[in-house]
Design an enzyme around this catalytic site. Structure first.
Site, mmCIF file in Angstrom:
data_model
loop_
_atom_site.group_PDB
_atom_site.id
_atom_site.type_symbol
_atom_site.label_atom_id
_atom_site.label_comp_id
_atom_site.label_asym_id
_atom_site.label_seq_id
_atom_site.Cartn_x
_atom_site.Cartn_y
_atom_site.Cartn_z
ATOM 1 N N GLY A 8 53.048 44.881 35.465
ATOM 2 C CA GLY A 8 52.043 45.124 34.430
ATOM 3 C C GLY A 8 51.000 46.130 34.882
ATOM 4 C CB THR A 9 49.980 47.299 38.259
ATOM 5 O OG1 THR A 9 49.883 45.959 38.728
ATOM 6 C CG2 THR A 9 48.878 48.146 38.864
ATOM 7 C CB THR A 10 48.407 50.866 33.980
ATOM 8 O OG1 THR A 10 47.064 50.438 34.244
ATOM 9 C CG2 THR A 10 48.987 50.014 32.879
ATOM 10 C CG ASN B 103 49.345 46.201 25.807
ATOM 11 O OD1 ASN B 103 49.618 45.031 25.583
ATOM 12 N ND2 ASN B 103 48.158 46.715 25.591
ATOM 13 C CG PHE B 104 53.762 42.527 29.808
ATOM 14 C CD1 PHE B 104 55.131 42.430 29.617
ATOM 15 C CD2 PHE B 104 53.301 42.973 31.023
ATOM 16 C CE1 PHE B 104 56.018 42.780 30.622
ATOM 17 C CE2 PHE B 104 54.184 43.326 32.029
ATOM 18 C CZ PHE B 104 55.547 43.231 31.838
ATOM 19 C CG HIS C 241 40.469 49.069 28.295
ATOM 20 N ND1 HIS C 241 40.992 50.142 27.614
ATOM 21 C CD2 HIS C 241 41.427 48.107 28.274
ATOM 22 C CE1 HIS C 241 42.215 49.845 27.199
ATOM 23 N NE2 HIS C 241 42.511 48.616 27.588
ATOM 24 C CG HIS C 242 37.399 45.379 31.535
ATOM 25 N ND1 HIS C 242 37.487 45.676 32.869
ATOM 26 C CD2 HIS C 242 38.667 45.234 31.087
ATOM 27 C CE1 HIS C 242 38.761 45.702 33.221
ATOM 28 N NE2 HIS C 242 39.496 45.436 32.147
ATOM 29 C CE LYS D 103 42.730 50.457 31.435
ATOM 30 N NZ LYS D 103 43.800 49.798 32.194
ATOM 31 C CB THR E 256 47.800 50.741 25.784
ATOM 32 O OG1 THR E 256 48.161 49.646 26.620
ATOM 33 C CG2 THR E 256 48.190 50.441 24.359
HETATM 34 N N1 LIG Z 1 50.653 45.614 31.254
HETATM 35 C C1 LIG Z 1 49.709 44.856 30.719
HETATM 36 O O1 LIG Z 1 49.921 44.160 29.724
HETATM 37 C C2 LIG Z 1 48.351 44.806 31.379
HETATM 38 C C3 LIG Z 1 47.357 43.945 30.898
HETATM 39 C C4 LIG Z 1 46.151 43.858 31.603
HETATM 40 C C5 LIG Z 1 45.949 44.621 32.743
HETATM 41 N N2 LIG Z 1 46.943 45.471 33.153
HETATM 42 C C6 LIG Z 1 46.839 46.237 34.393
HETATM 43 O O2 LIG Z 1 47.035 45.308 35.461
HETATM 44 C C7 LIG Z 1 46.283 45.699 36.590
HETATM 45 C C8 LIG Z 1 45.361 44.549 36.997
HETATM 46 O O3 LIG Z 1 44.406 44.334 35.993
HETATM 47 P P1 LIG Z 1 43.261 43.221 36.123
HETATM 48 O O4 LIG Z 1 42.383 43.431 34.963
HETATM 49 O O5 LIG Z 1 43.862 41.874 36.371
HETATM 50 O O6 LIG Z 1 42.515 43.752 37.462
HETATM 51 P P2 LIG Z 1 41.621 42.969 38.510
HETATM 52 O O7 LIG Z 1 40.931 41.817 37.875
HETATM 53 O O8 LIG Z 1 40.794 44.012 39.202
HETATM 54 O O9 LIG Z 1 42.686 42.383 39.537
HETATM 55 C C9 LIG Z 1 43.373 43.155 40.462
HETATM 56 C C10 LIG Z 1 43.836 42.227 41.575
HETATM 57 O O10 LIG Z 1 44.707 42.945 42.438
HETATM 58 C C11 LIG Z 1 44.603 42.320 43.695
HETATM 59 N N3 LIG Z 1 45.166 43.182 44.735
HETATM 60 C C12 LIG Z 1 44.731 44.378 45.184
HETATM 61 N N4 LIG Z 1 45.537 44.841 46.159
HETATM 62 C C13 LIG Z 1 46.522 43.900 46.327
HETATM 63 C C14 LIG Z 1 47.663 43.796 47.165
HETATM 64 N N5 LIG Z 1 47.988 44.758 48.055
HETATM 65 N N6 LIG Z 1 48.447 42.694 47.046
HETATM 66 C C15 LIG Z 1 48.170 41.716 46.172
HETATM 67 N N7 LIG Z 1 47.084 41.757 45.346
HETATM 68 C C16 LIG Z 1 46.283 42.837 45.424
HETATM 69 C C17 LIG Z 1 43.126 42.050 43.861
HETATM 70 O O11 LIG Z 1 43.006 40.970 44.733
HETATM 71 P P3 LIG Z 1 41.624 40.506 45.436
HETATM 72 O O12 LIG Z 1 40.780 39.987 44.336
HETATM 73 O O13 LIG Z 1 42.086 39.454 46.377
HETATM 74 O O14 LIG Z 1 41.082 41.744 46.107
HETATM 75 C C18 LIG Z 1 42.703 41.689 42.440
HETATM 76 O O15 LIG Z 1 42.688 40.282 42.281
HETATM 77 C C19 LIG Z 1 45.570 47.001 36.169
HETATM 78 O O16 LIG Z 1 46.342 48.105 36.556
HETATM 79 C C20 LIG Z 1 45.522 46.911 34.651
HETATM 80 O O17 LIG Z 1 45.468 48.182 34.020
HETATM 81 C C21 LIG Z 1 48.119 45.578 32.491
#
Ligand SMILES: NC(=O)c1ccc[n+]([C@@H]2O[C@H](COP(=O)([O-])OP(=O)(O)OC[C@H]3O[C@@H](n4cnc5c(N)ncnc54)[C@H](OP(=O)(O)O)[C@@H]3O)[C@@H](O)[C@H]2O)c1
Length: 228
Positions: free
Chosen positions: A77-79, A104-105, A135-136, A139, A146
């Site tokens: 899901g990561t972008t 976007n899932f 977005h927040h 981000k 998306t």
């Molecule tokens: N495809 C979709 O539907 C969708 C929906 C929402 C978000 N996203 C994307 O998903 C990603 C995450 O979004 P989010 O809002 O959840 O971000 P977030 O709250 O900042 O969370 C990111 C997490 O990644 C962890 N992390 C960083 N490096 C890592 C590693 N090497 N191994 C394991 N974990 C690691 C961090 O851990 P720590 O807290 O321990 O540092 C943090 O908890 C973004 O790229 C966002 O654009 C996609």
């Protein structure tokens, strides 16, 4: 299934919750548990059926490479890494693992992409188009994956590539709002998708992991969400 969720952030934490509600066994690894890729060695992944990644653009490619080499199916899901899409597709196909990704899932957003695809014909009838995304404030990437997908869908459907500009806003706690506006001398057409929570992403990601079980190959969620 035995699932490993990478990332215990805003979305990863919810994915783990939804996966447990759907009766999967779930392990979660954040930065600490995955220092130097330690959570993704073939040995640590031995009992895992699939890995779901919601981390950061900085580490996602290393995570993908480690999982593919360990022969594990992956849902990403990561972008912010799509410039490497062709290389990752080749890696997955070469190693014969299963891989599914999307910016976007949410099922609603995928439906919205279909609506935008139909409406894109406006560009062939004296309309101009614009995309706005909000977005927040935390981000990390802009424009959103998306918004980029919306621009691609509209460009492909209308034959007018790169005509639609994206404007990004980062503010407050907005989960994810995407607007497409087509404007002519006579009127405006507004299309809008507004995510109320992250739950739609989490449910889509877990259901995608279930769909991918025992499959091999490289999949874009937009091509398979109707089968969930
Ligand atoms: N495809 C979709 O539907 C969708 C929906 C929402 C978000 N996203 C994307 O998903 C990603 C995450 O979004 P989010 O809002 O959840 O971000 P977030 O709250 O900042 O969370 C990111 C997490 O990644 C962890 N992390 C960083 N490096 C890592 C590693 N090497 N191994 C394991 N974990 C690691 C961090 O851990 P720590 O807290 O321990 O540092 C943090 O908890 C973004 O790229 C966002 O654009 C996609």
């Amino acid at each position: 299934m035995n699932l490993l969720v990478l990332g215990r952030g805003k979305t990863g934490a919810l994915v783990a919750e939804v996966a447990e509600q759907r009766k999967h066994r779930v392990r979660v690894a954040g930065t600490k548990e995955n220092e130097n890729g330690v959570a993704l060695t073939p040995d640590s992944l031995k009992l895992i059926d699939a890995v779901i990644d919601f981390t950061t653009p900085h580490c996602v490619l290393a995570n993908i490479e480690a999982c593919v080499k360990a022969d594990k199916n992956m849902i990403v899901g990561t972008t912010g890494w799509y410039q490497e899409l062709d290389r990752i597709r080749a890696l997955v196909e070469q190693n014969k693992t299963g891989f599914l990704y999307t910016p976007n899932f949410s099922l609603g957003v995928n439906l919205f992409l279909d609506v935008a695809r139909v409406a894109a014909i406006a560009l062939c009838h004296d309309y101009s188009g614009q995309i706005f995304e909000r977005h927040h404030a935390t981000k990390k990437d802009a424009p959103s994956g998306t918004a980029i997908a919306l621009r691609r869908v509209i460009g492909d459907a209308s034959g007018k590539k790169d005509e639609v500009e994206i404007t990004s806003f980062r503010e407050g706690e907005v989960v994810g709002l995407h607007e497409v506006v087509f404007e002519s001398g006579a009127d405006r057409i507004y299309l809008c998708h507004d995510a109320k929570s992250r739950r739609g992403f989490a449910e889509g990601a877990v259901r995608a992991a279930e769909w991918l079980a025992a499959k091999k190959g490289f999949y874009d969620f937009k091509d398979v969400w109707r089968e969930l």
